[in-house]
Structure formats: C-alpha cells, structure tokens
Motif scaffolding. Structure first.
Motif, PDB file in Angstrom:
ATOM      1  N   TRP A 156       0.995  -1.231   0.148  1.00 10.98           N
ATOM      2  CA  TRP A 156      -0.078   0.092  -0.124  1.00 10.98           C
ATOM      3  C   TRP A 156       0.915   1.291   0.020  1.00 10.98           C
ATOM      4  CZ3 TRP A 156      -5.404  -0.113   0.089  1.00 10.98           C
ATOM      5  CH2 TRP A 156      -5.933  -1.387   0.431  1.00 10.98           C
ATOM      6  N   ARG A 158       1.668   5.170   1.315  1.00  9.20           N
ATOM      7  CA  ARG A 158       1.539   5.840   2.777  1.00  9.20           C
ATOM      8  C   ARG A 158       0.248   6.538   2.511  1.00  9.20           C
ATOM      9  NH1 ARG A 158       6.671   6.624   5.298  1.00  9.20           N
ATOM     10  NH2 ARG A 158       8.168   5.565   4.231  1.00  9.20           N
ATOM     11  N   GLU A 159      -0.235   7.196   1.352  1.00  7.31           N
ATOM     12  CA  GLU A 159      -1.571   8.238   1.216  1.00  7.31           C
ATOM     13  C   GLU A 159      -2.569   6.940   1.313  1.00  7.31           C
ATOM     14  OE1 GLU A 159       1.012   8.180  -0.886  1.00  7.31           O
ATOM     15  OE2 GLU A 159       1.879  10.045  -0.490  1.00  7.31           O
ATOM     16  N   GLU A 160      -2.597   5.677   0.801  1.00  8.16           N
ATOM     17  CA  GLU A 160      -3.800   4.679   0.840  1.00  8.16           C
ATOM     18  C   GLU A 160      -3.967   4.263   2.380  1.00  8.16           C
ATOM     19  OE1 GLU A 160      -3.642   2.522  -3.428  1.00  8.16           O
ATOM     20  OE2 GLU A 160      -2.190   2.024  -1.897  1.00  8.16           O
ATOM     21  N   GLN A 162      -3.534   6.115   4.931  1.00  8.79           N
ATOM     22  CA  GLN A 162      -4.460   7.162   5.786  1.00  8.79           C
ATOM     23  C   GLN A 162      -5.760   7.173   4.920  1.00  8.79           C
ATOM     24  OE1 GLN A 162      -3.302   9.662   7.961  1.00  8.79           O
ATOM     25  NE2 GLN A 162      -1.530   8.634   8.559  1.00  8.79           N
ATOM     26  N   ARG A 163      -5.926   7.045   3.826  1.00  5.76           N
ATOM     27  CA  ARG A 163      -7.108   7.480   3.232  1.00  5.76           C
ATOM     28  C   ARG A 163      -8.031   6.302   3.027  1.00  5.76           C
ATOM     29  NH1 ARG A 163      -5.275   9.011  -1.240  1.00  5.76           N
ATOM     30  NH2 ARG A 163      -5.704   6.965  -2.435  1.00  5.76           N
ATOM     31  N   THR A 164      -7.457   5.011   2.671  1.00  5.84           N
ATOM     32  CA  THR A 164      -8.285   3.728   2.402  1.00  5.84           C
ATOM     33  C   THR A 164      -8.346   3.076   3.672  1.00  5.84           C
ATOM     34  OG1 THR A 164      -7.512   3.756   0.176  1.00  5.84           O
ATOM     35  CG2 THR A 164      -8.627   1.991   0.785  1.00  5.84           C
ATOM     36  N   LYS A 166      -7.640   3.815   6.424  1.00  4.05           N
ATOM     37  CA  LYS A 166      -7.979   4.653   7.805  1.00  4.05           C
ATOM     38  C   LYS A 166      -7.100   4.470   9.034  1.00  4.05           C
ATOM     39  CE  LYS A 166     -11.586   5.905   5.399  1.00  4.05           C
ATOM     40  NZ  LYS A 166     -11.628   7.246   4.346  1.00  4.05           N
ATOM     41  N   ARG A 168      -4.164   5.870  11.088  1.00  2.00           N
ATOM     42  CA  ARG A 168      -3.588   7.558  11.363  1.00  2.00           C
ATOM     43  C   ARG A 168      -2.198   7.286  11.816  1.00  2.00           C
ATOM     44  NH1 ARG A 168      -6.825   9.128   7.512  1.00  2.00           N
ATOM     45  NH2 ARG A 168      -9.180   9.330   8.213  1.00  2.00           N
TER      46      ARG A 168
END
Length: 211
Positions: A156, A158-160, A162-164, A166, A168
């Motif tokens: 995955w 790093r953005e996924e 956080q975004r996908t 969840k 944090r």
C-alpha cells in the motif's frame, strides 16, 4: 435434512502436539506452547497478501508489536511484554486472522468464540487485564506495526494507509525486528523461523516472570 444437536457437532481441532482444542468450550490446557507458536507462524496477516515471496505471519507481527510497545514507554516488567507477545494468540489457535473489512460480517457468535479463547490465553499465562492506559499504548504500537506492514510488506502507499485503510499511525522506516534478529528489514520470515523465534521469546518471558 437431519438436524443434529449441538452435542453431536465436532467443535474441537487437533493440535500438532496431539492435544484437542474445543473451540466452543476451551480450557487453558488444550494446547502447548509449541502448538501456539506454530499456529501463529502459519496464520497470516493481510489475508495472506504480500509483496514478498512469503506472507507475514501473526507470530512475526506479535514480536514486532512487543518491541514497538517497549520503545514507546518501557514496560514495567516481563509480564507486560508477555501480554504484548500474546495479544493475538487466539488467532493462532484458530488459524485465522480476519481482515478488518470482513469482521462486521462474522457476527456475535464469532466474536464470542474469539473472546473465550482470549480469556483462556490470559488465564493460562497469568496475564493481567489491560488497564485503560496500557491498552491505549498497546493499540498505539499495534497501529504503528499495521501502518508500516501495509507499506513495506503488502505494498500500500502511505496515502492509501491514511485514506483507504484509515490508519492514522506513522509509517516507520526502520523495522524493529531487524536490530533484534539481524534479518532483512520488513521481509516476512518462513513459518519455521517465525515459530522458533516466537517460541524462544515466549519461553524467555515465562522464565523471567517465574523468577
């Protein structure tokens, strides 16, 4: 169709040691330490998906969480380290680590089953119940491990994370296991290696608690 009573349904599984674990009515004596270590080493995180040749075992994850928790705030003693090491022990007894997206569909029966197994693990190893502060620190370490595994093990971004997913928590660059075991950072271990390393740490901590 013939409806069998619950008494007629086989609910036990045979452990490698030959012991029988009754999943509906477990006791603390239904497995030995080697059974647990091997079960956790053959139970995989992330649904078994991995960017490496091997998937990541719950045994390896458990060792990682123990070290991460210790790094956050030094634990007061080996009993707390042992509780961290065994925080997912029921998954090794079941041979199943449910990914988060399917947990809501498994229902109250599965939740009760896993809670009974967890209670037997705590009873067998003499683990104290989590305090609110201790559990918060545990979840912090567990999420650090999960975020880092998502990127370095399963691929995955790093953005996924956080975004996908969840999650944090910060994605760590350094694998806490690398310094401890001299292994390639973030590479999943073969089941035999994971079982041996988990079992060695379990035995070390049990001896430390007893002394």
């Amino acid at each position: 169709m013939h409806n069998s009573s619950c008494a007629d349904v086989r609910a036990w599984v045979r452990m490698p040691s030959g012991k029988r674990l009754d999943l509906l009515n477990p006791t603390p004596f239904d497995w030995d330490d080697a059974d647990l270590a091997l079960g956790l080493a053959r139970t995989y995180r992330w649904g078994g998906h991995s960017a490496w040749p091997l998937p990541l075992s719950v045994a390896q994850h458990s060792l990682s969480v123990m070290l991460l928790r210790r790094a956050l705030v030094p634990a007061p003693g080996p009993l707390q380290d042992l509780r961290e090491l065994l925080h997912d022990a029921e998954e090794g007894l079941l041979g199943f680590d449910a990914i988060s997206v399917i947990k809501p569909f498994l229902g109250d029966g599965f939740r009760a089953l896993t809670q009974r197994l967890e209670q037997m693990v705590f009873l067998r190893y003499g683990l104290p119940a989590w305090t609110e502060k201790e559990h918060r620190l545990h979840k912090q370490a567990d999420r650090l491990a999960a975020a880092s595994e998502a990127v370095h093990v399963t691929g995955w971004t790093r953005e996924e994370v956080q975004r996908t997913l969840k999650i944090r928590a910060t994605v760590l660059d350094q694998d806490p296991l690398a310094a401890q075991f001299g292994c390639t950072p973030w590479e999943p271990w073969p089941p035999g290696v994971a079982a041996d390393r988990f079992l060695a740490e379990l035995e070390r901590l049990k001896q430390a608690v007893e002394s």
